[in-house]
Structures are given as structure tokens and as C-alpha cells.
Write a protein that holds these residues in place. Sequence first.
Motif, PDB file in Angstrom:
ATOM      1  N   ALA A  73       0.869  -1.178   0.000  1.00 38.89           N
ATOM      2  CA  ALA A  73       0.000   0.000   0.000  1.00 38.89           C
ATOM      3  C   ALA A  73       0.903   1.225   0.000  1.00 38.89           C
ATOM      4  O   ALA A  73       1.754   1.376   0.887  1.00 38.89           O
ATOM      5  CB  ALA A  73      -0.916   0.007   1.216  1.00 38.89           C
ATOM      6  N   THR A  74       0.730   2.096  -0.993  1.00 33.31           N
ATOM      7  CA  THR A  74       1.596   3.258  -1.169  1.00 33.31           C
ATOM      8  C   THR A  74       0.769   4.527  -1.089  1.00 33.31           C
ATOM      9  O   THR A  74      -0.241   4.660  -1.794  1.00 33.31           O
ATOM     10  CB  THR A  74       2.308   3.198  -2.533  1.00 33.31           C
ATOM     11  OG1 THR A  74       2.949   1.933  -2.686  1.00 33.31           O
ATOM     12  CG2 THR A  74       3.334   4.309  -2.644  1.00 33.31           C
ATOM     13  N   LEU A  75       1.200   5.456  -0.253  1.00 33.06           N
ATOM     14  CA  LEU A  75       0.456   6.705  -0.069  1.00 33.06           C
ATOM     15  C   LEU A  75       1.050   7.793  -0.955  1.00 33.06           C
ATOM     16  O   LEU A  75       2.247   8.067  -0.914  1.00 33.06           O
ATOM     17  CB  LEU A  75       0.500   7.145   1.386  1.00 33.06           C
ATOM     18  CG  LEU A  75      -0.307   8.407   1.728  1.00 33.06           C
ATOM     19  CD1 LEU A  75      -1.788   8.174   1.493  1.00 33.06           C
ATOM     20  CD2 LEU A  75      -0.055   8.828   3.161  1.00 33.06           C
ATOM     21  N   LEU A  76       0.183   8.424  -1.765  1.00 31.23           N
ATOM     22  CA  LEU A  76       0.599   9.544  -2.611  1.00 31.23           C
ATOM     23  C   LEU A  76       0.279  10.885  -1.970  1.00 31.23           C
ATOM     24  O   LEU A  76       1.019  11.856  -2.130  1.00 31.23           O
ATOM     25  CB  LEU A  76      -0.080   9.451  -3.977  1.00 31.23           C
ATOM     26  CG  LEU A  76       0.473   8.483  -5.025  1.00 31.23           C
ATOM     27  CD1 LEU A  76       1.880   8.855  -5.414  1.00 31.23           C
ATOM     28  CD2 LEU A  76       0.374   7.046  -4.596  1.00 31.23           C
ATOM     29  N   ASP A  77      -0.828  10.949  -1.252  1.00 34.15           N
ATOM     30  CA  ASP A  77      -1.252  12.222  -0.671  1.00 34.15           C
ATOM     31  C   ASP A  77      -2.145  11.948   0.531  1.00 34.15           C
ATOM     32  O   ASP A  77      -2.924  10.996   0.538  1.00 34.15           O
ATOM     33  CB  ASP A  77      -2.011  13.046  -1.720  1.00 34.15           C
ATOM     34  CG  ASP A  77      -2.459  14.391  -1.179  1.00 34.15           C
ATOM     35  OD1 ASP A  77      -1.598  15.216  -0.850  1.00 34.15           O
ATOM     36  OD2 ASP A  77      -3.682  14.604  -1.052  1.00 34.15           O
ATOM     37  N   GLY A  78      -2.048  12.787   1.561  1.00 29.60           N
ATOM     38  CA  GLY A  78      -2.884  12.634   2.750  1.00 29.60           C
ATOM     39  C   GLY A  78      -2.247  11.749   3.788  1.00 29.60           C
ATOM     40  O   GLY A  78      -1.031  11.777   3.995  1.00 29.60           O
ATOM     41  N   ALA A  79      -3.048  10.940   4.451  1.00 31.76           N
ATOM     42  CA  ALA A  79      -2.554  10.032   5.486  1.00 31.76           C
ATOM     43  C   ALA A  79      -3.509   8.851   5.603  1.00 31.76           C
ATOM     44  O   ALA A  79      -4.731   9.005   5.444  1.00 31.76           O
ATOM     45  CB  ALA A  79      -2.426  10.741   6.835  1.00 31.76           C
ATOM     46  N   VAL A  80      -2.960   7.673   5.856  1.00 32.90           N
ATOM     47  CA  VAL A  80      -3.777   6.483   6.034  1.00 32.90           C
ATOM     48  C   VAL A  80      -3.205   5.638   7.158  1.00 32.90           C
ATOM     49  O   VAL A  80      -2.012   5.714   7.476  1.00 32.90           O
ATOM     50  CB  VAL A  80      -3.848   5.612   4.747  1.00 32.90           C
ATOM     51  CG1 VAL A  80      -4.455   6.381   3.591  1.00 32.90           C
ATOM     52  CG2 VAL A  80      -2.472   5.075   4.381  1.00 32.90           C
ATOM     53  N   ASN A  81      -4.047   4.831   7.759  1.00 34.57           N
ATOM     54  CA  ASN A  81      -3.635   3.808   8.711  1.00 34.57           C
ATOM     55  C   ASN A  81      -3.822   2.449   8.061  1.00 34.57           C
ATOM     56  O   ASN A  81      -4.921   2.128   7.582  1.00 34.57           O
ATOM     57  CB  ASN A  81      -4.464   3.877   9.995  1.00 34.57           C
ATOM     58  CG  ASN A  81      -4.129   5.089  10.835  1.00 34.57           C
ATOM     59  OD1 ASN A  81      -3.012   5.578  10.818  1.00 34.57           O
ATOM     60  ND2 ASN A  81      -5.111   5.588  11.577  1.00 34.57           N
ATOM     61  N   VAL A  82      -2.763   1.657   8.029  1.00 33.46           N
ATOM     62  CA  VAL A  82      -2.831   0.305   7.486  1.00 33.46           C
ATOM     63  C   VAL A  82      -2.745  -0.670   8.649  1.00 33.46           C
ATOM     64  O   VAL A  82      -1.794  -0.634   9.435  1.00 33.46           O
ATOM     65  CB  VAL A  82      -1.696   0.040   6.482  1.00 33.46           C
ATOM     66  CG1 VAL A  82      -1.801  -1.372   5.919  1.00 33.46           C
ATOM     67  CG2 VAL A  82      -1.732   1.068   5.346  1.00 33.46           C
ATOM     68  N   SER A  83      -3.736  -1.537   8.752  1.00 32.71           N
ATOM     69  CA  SER A  83      -3.802  -2.485   9.876  1.00 32.71           C
ATOM     70  C   SER A  83      -3.853  -3.914   9.370  1.00 32.71           C
ATOM     71  O   SER A  83      -4.456  -4.208   8.334  1.00 32.71           O
ATOM     72  CB  SER A  83      -5.044  -2.210  10.734  1.00 32.71           C
ATOM     73  OG  SER A  83      -5.042  -0.894  11.240  1.00 32.71           O
ATOM     74  N   LYS A  84      -3.200  -4.788  10.125  1.00 32.66           N
ATOM     75  CA  LYS A  84      -3.277  -6.221   9.870  1.00 32.66           C
ATOM     76  C   LYS A  84      -3.326  -6.924  11.212  1.00 32.66           C
ATOM     77  O   LYS A  84      -2.323  -6.944  11.940  1.00 32.66           O
ATOM     78  CB  LYS A  84      -2.088  -6.711   9.046  1.00 32.66           C
ATOM     79  CG  LYS A  84      -2.198  -8.184   8.658  1.00 32.66           C
ATOM     80  CD  LYS A  84      -1.072  -8.609   7.725  1.00 32.66           C
ATOM     81  CE  LYS A  84      -1.251 -10.060   7.296  1.00 32.66           C
ATOM     82  NZ  LYS A  84      -0.140 -10.514   6.421  1.00 32.66           N
ATOM     83  N   ASN A  85      -4.499  -7.437  11.513  1.00 37.43           N
ATOM     84  CA  ASN A  85      -4.739  -8.065  12.805  1.00 37.43           C
ATOM     85  C   ASN A  85      -4.385  -7.085  13.927  1.00 37.43           C
ATOM     86  O   ASN A  85      -5.026  -6.070  14.077  1.00 37.43           O
ATOM     87  CB  ASN A  85      -3.973  -9.384  12.896  1.00 37.43           C
ATOM     88  CG  ASN A  85      -4.446 -10.381  11.845  1.00 37.43           C
ATOM     89  OD1 ASN A  85      -5.623 -10.391  11.474  1.00 37.43           O
ATOM     90  ND2 ASN A  85      -3.547 -11.213  11.357  1.00 37.43           N
ATOM     91  N   SER A  86      -3.341  -7.341  14.697  1.00 34.83           N
ATOM     92  CA  SER A  86      -3.052  -6.492  15.848  1.00 34.83           C
ATOM     93  C   SER A  86      -2.060  -5.370  15.546  1.00 34.83           C
ATOM     94  O   SER A  86      -1.757  -4.554  16.418  1.00 34.83           O
ATOM     95  CB  SER A  86      -2.486  -7.340  16.994  1.00 34.83           C
ATOM     96  OG  SER A  86      -1.286  -7.989  16.599  1.00 34.83           O
ATOM     97  N   ARG A  87      -1.544  -5.303  14.309  1.00 31.70           N
ATOM     98  CA  ARG A  87      -0.542  -4.309  13.955  1.00 31.70           C
ATOM     99  C   ARG A  87      -1.173  -3.164  13.164  1.00 31.70           C
ATOM    100  O   ARG A  87      -2.045  -3.371  12.335  1.00 31.70           O
ATOM    101  CB  ARG A  87       0.574  -4.945  13.111  1.00 31.70           C
ATOM    102  CG  ARG A  87       1.412  -5.982  13.833  1.00 31.70           C
ATOM    103  CD  ARG A  87       2.319  -5.346  14.873  1.00 31.70           C
ATOM    104  NE  ARG A  87       3.106  -4.261  14.306  1.00 31.70           N
ATOM    105  CZ  ARG A  87       4.225  -4.429  13.594  1.00 31.70           C
ATOM    106  NH1 ARG A  87       4.678  -5.674  13.372  1.00 31.70           N
ATOM    107  NH2 ARG A  87       4.887  -3.395  13.136  1.00 31.70           N
ATOM    108  N   THR A  88      -0.707  -1.945  13.408  1.00 31.34           N
ATOM    109  CA  THR A  88      -1.160  -0.766  12.665  1.00 31.34           C
ATOM    110  C   THR A  88       0.031   0.120  12.348  1.00 31.34           C
ATOM    111  O   THR A  88       0.875   0.371  13.212  1.00 31.34           O
ATOM    112  CB  THR A  88      -2.198   0.047  13.466  1.00 31.34           C
ATOM    113  OG1 THR A  88      -3.358  -0.761  13.708  1.00 31.34           O
ATOM    114  CG2 THR A  88      -2.626   1.283  12.682  1.00 31.34           C
ATOM    115  N   VAL A  89       0.110   0.591  11.095  1.00 31.58           N
ATOM    116  CA  VAL A  89       1.162   1.492  10.651  1.00 31.58           C
ATOM    117  C   VAL A  89       0.505   2.699  10.000  1.00 31.58           C
ATOM    118  O   VAL A  89      -0.413   2.557   9.191  1.00 31.58           O
ATOM    119  CB  VAL A  89       2.113   0.802   9.645  1.00 31.58           C
ATOM    120  CG1 VAL A  89       3.082   1.813   9.043  1.00 31.58           C
ATOM    121  CG2 VAL A  89       2.870  -0.325  10.315  1.00 31.58           C
TER     122      VAL A  89
END
Length: 389
Positions: free
Chosen positions: A267-283
Motif C-alpha cells: 500500500a503506497t500513499l501519494l497524498d494525505g494520510a492512512v492507517n494500514v492495519s493487519k490483525n493487531s498491527r497498525t502502521v
Amino acid sequence: MMSERVIILYQKCLDGTAVAEEKQELSLLLEDPAHEARVKARIETLLQEDQGLTDIPETTMSSMLQAIFQAESTPVRPKTSFWMVIRRTGWAAAAVLAVAATVWWLRPTPRTIRQPLAVQTSPAAGFNKAVLTLANGEVVLLDSAGHRQVNQGTTRVQQQGGQLSYTAGGRQAAEGYNTLSTPRGGQFKVILPDGTAVWLNAASSLRYPVAFTGGQRQVEMAGEAYFEVAPDAAKPFTVKLKDGMHIAVLGTSFNVNAYADEPLVRATLLDGAVNVSKNSRTVRLQPGQQVQAPASGDALRLAILPDASQTIAWKNGAFDFNHVPLADAMRQLARWYDIEVVYEGRVPDITFWGKMGRDLPLKDVLLILEMSQVHCRLDKDGKRLIITP
């Protein structure tokens, strides 16, 4: 010496100081294969200098590989511009494709090149086509020439060429989910009911509600898609992926590559901000960052990309193979041209640097590969590409 004149003219083109007459002179001098070899050697020297290829501006690379061959008075132009450089690990020299390829198109006298095709025809490049599955199970085939409208309750679904758009109306919103799917060799764009724009790459799918109701906007996807999310602070936008991954945003632009045959979900962010989660992990991502998730486990790796726009080259009609291994590039080509790629023996240890248009027919792509010493052939049915040592 005339060969020294070639290098001087080449360097002026590279610096952007050459006038039209000098470009024309260089184009004529390059009719001599010995002079062409000198230019190749000069480019190889540049590639071996301390400055990495990723540090060379695209404008410089373009002038290096195209402008020197195209004087303003030259009447013939390649149908689709491209440049491509490859390097094998351990080689002292790099093979420069665009030099040979551009000269091939500009020279009136044909040269002998090993023909990689074993069939009369080869698959064409992909184009706008998709399948829309409505909430009631009805299936609608979409293509570049289509113009149609479907009503789902108070929601109007309209196709215009390669784009599908939803317009919600009235208080009684339609219920259920639609699914837009692209085959191998297809791509499509959809404007969701909230105004979010989504581009689907080949062999991808997006499942979404006919109308966004409640307190959130959630879609599900597989394959690859680029999102430009319409901001709505009251209704967060969420993309659900396989293996429990979620991407949560308010309003932003990002690309997701989640093909089943890729070793990582990216998952690549070009603009803004996002939270990427997988089970118990969040980035949390910032623009220019990419999160990478292996197929198994909860690991999420954060990477900073030198050029995040490379990930959406497909959306803009190009293959960007800058610093891309051969096997990775071939998976992209396989999906776009709807072919199977098979290796006889080990996978060649080759890394690409370069770009080319996605509108090139496969036969031209195979010619480029063959000129780069990637030996390949199509089987008699034209659906299986065999890479040989």
C-alpha cells in the motif's frame, strides 16, 4: 576524429545545449554502427559512475536516449516513445535498449534482429473492459465503446466508455453490493456514490455498496487499484484486503497492490494520510511511504520510496520498470497481455531501469526484450511466453 565528434554532439544533447542542426548531424553520424557503439559505451560509463540511475532526472535520461536521435527536422518518429536499460548483476557493462530501438525506428534501412515470435500474431495490449455484477446477480459486460445506464433503486449507474459512475438520489437508498471486476488484459475506472474515484488494474476486483449508508464507507478489493477518496470526516473510508488487512482514510490518494501471485501486499500513499492495519498491527503512512505485508504473519514493513509515483505508472498508461527485477516485470506483463510466462531453467538475473507505454503490442515488447538479451518466444497459440537462458 569523427568518433570524437559523435561523443561531443552526444554530450551536448545530454546537457540540453545542442541546437537542431547538431541533433540532425548526430542522427546522421549514428548511421555508422561504429559511432553508435561509441555512444553506447558512453552511456555505459555513465551507468557505472558513482551516481545511481535513480538519481538521474527523467528529463536527462529522456534526452540521453531519445533527443539525440530526433532532430526537429526528422520526419519519422517512433509510434510510442520509450526508453529501457537493463543490467545483469555482476556485469561490468549495461545493455542500453533505447539506443538500438530508437535507431531501429529512425533508420530507413532494416537491420537483422533475431525474431522472437513463433506465431503470426501475438496478443494485443490490454484496454478498458470489465464485468459489473449487480446486487441482484445480473451481469453487465463493459468495454471502451459502451454507453449505458442502469437504475438501482434511486441510484443511477452510468457507463461512459471506460468509466462507470454512481449518482445517489432520493432518501430511499438502494441496498446491496455491486462488484466491478477486470479480467487479465483489462482496466476500468469507477466513481463511487460518495464521489471517490477508483482505477482498477488488470485482474482486479472491487466490491462496494450501491449507496453508502450508516457511519462508514467500506469497500473490498483484490488485485491492484488506485484510490482518490472523497473527504468526509463523518464517514471514514475503509478498504478491506485479504488476510485481515484494512486501510482506513478520511480523504487521500493511495495505491494498493494485493495480487495473489505477488510475494507482498503493498500500500503506497501519494497524498494525505492512512492507517494500514493487519490483525493487531497498525502502521500510519505519510506521503511517499509504502507499507509491505508478507502473505503470512502479521508483519508490516515501512519503506520510504524515492519515487512513489512509480507505483501508479500503470494508471497513467505506462510500465515503470525502474529498478525492477525481470520476474517482477514479467508478472506485470503477463497480467496486462493475458499470457502465461514460463522459464526454461533458472530465472535470468536481470534488473530493469526504464519505462514504456502500455499501449505497445506484445510483439514490440518481445522485440525490446530480445534486444536486451532476454531470450523469449511465444508458443504456437500465442498465449504462453517462454523465457530461455
